[in-house]
Motif scaffolding. Structure first.
Motif: not given
Length: 333
Positions: A175, A153-154, A122, A15, A150, A120, A147
């Protein structure tokens, strides 16, 4: 504690975001480890950041949202950038097996956002959900939809076993993996570390001190309060036994700690050795010990500043695990 003030960082997956090697697990802020009042909780959060921690791990079920609410309050009071990883899937409403639809997951994530005061998230992690749900795979597509909306994020997954970790590593956009990893639980080294590194999947190491066993401060006579999982889940009565004392029977764990004492380097406590051992593996991105006292927090964060353990000590700790520990671990692993 001057040496403790320097916290090293590692990249979180691919990231570009750098997170502290020693994060903060916040299950204890919601309950399940005895009582912690709001003032003490806020002191712990502030002290963690003052010592260089910028990674908080929480979940919607920690105190039915209390942990997230406290972190949300802290985030409003600080100008520091904090990476907040939360988890969903174990909520009581509507509960299993109905937690794993798109609409329910969306509602749970929106509730997390509200408590944390964020637009949002993280990182959202599936929170040790049933293996068959992971195999079916719909939850991963729902996370991708969220995702695109929105809201997150991951995504990552917190798992109980290496088989579950392998299932999750089949998702190309995963992730992170959160796993139980400590001196008593060494299977991930051979089972998933190389694969996770090849796929640039972050590893979050939880239960790093085996629910306190690896502090070396417990005895056969140690008791825990009625609302502490080390009392009510000692043998897996409430949830997976592996989350408490790393799946070892308490008395066996105490006996093993006595065997470990002779291996602790002169310049370290057992806690520091246990955390440093984890950080010596480059597959690990961050380790997330909890802390209910400032002294515990200071001890935990110091591990980042300590030198690596010697290859000889690593070998002896692996032999200790293989010969003395592995046969006694209970629960999915």
């Amino acid at each position: 504690f001057i040496a403790m003030l320097y916290m090293k960082q590692r990249e979180f997956s691919n990231t570009g975001i750098m997170v502290s090697e020693v994060g903060l697990g916040t299950w204890q802020l919601g309950g399940g480890w005895g009582e912690i009042d709001d003032a003490t909780a806020m002191k712990i959060l502030h002290s963690a950041v003052d010592h260089g921690t910028n990674f908080f791990d929480t979940a919607d079920v920690y105190g039915n949202g209390r942990s997230e609410q406290l972190i949300g309050k802290f985030l409003k009071a600080t100008d520091k950038e904090i990476f907040v990883a939360t988890k969903i899937g174990r909520g009581q409403t509507p509960g299993w097996p109905n937690n794993f639809t798109l609409n329910v997951m969306r509602k749970h994530i929106e509730a997390c956002l509200d408590r944390l005061g964020l637009e949002a998230l993280d990182l959202v992690q599936l929170h040790c959900i049933p293996t068959e749900v992971l195999i079916k795979g719909d939850v991963f597509e729902y996370l991708r939809i969220l995702m695109r909306e929105g809201k997150i994020k991951r995504y990552g997954v917190s798992v109980e076993s290496m088989d579950e970790a392998d299932i999750c590593l089949g998702q190309s956009d995963l992730t992170s993996l959160q796993i139980i990893f400590n001196i008593f639980r060494q299977k991930p080294i051979d089972r998933i570390f190389e694969k996770a590194k090849a796929q640039q999947v972050a590893i979050i190491a939880r239960v790093p001190l085996a629910s306190g066993l690896l502090t070396g401060k417990f005895s056969y006579n140690t008791s825990f309060s009625s609302n502490d999982h080390r009392n009510f889940n000692r043998d897996g009565q409430a949830f997976n036994v592996g989350e408490t004392f790393a799946g070892l029977p308490f008395d066996k764990g105490i006996k093993l700690i006595e065997e470990l004492r002779s291996l602790v380097p002169e310049n370290m406590t057992m806690s520091q050795m246990a955390l440093r051992w984890i950080l010596d593996y480059d597959a690990v991105t961050t380790v997330i010990p909890g802390a209910s006292k400032l002294s515990q927090l200071q001890s935990n964060v110091s591990a980042s500043s300590l030198p690596p353990l010697s290859p000889e000590l690593h070998l002896r700790l692996n032999e200790f695990y293989v010969n003395s520990v592995d046969p006694f671990i209970r629960g999915p692993y």
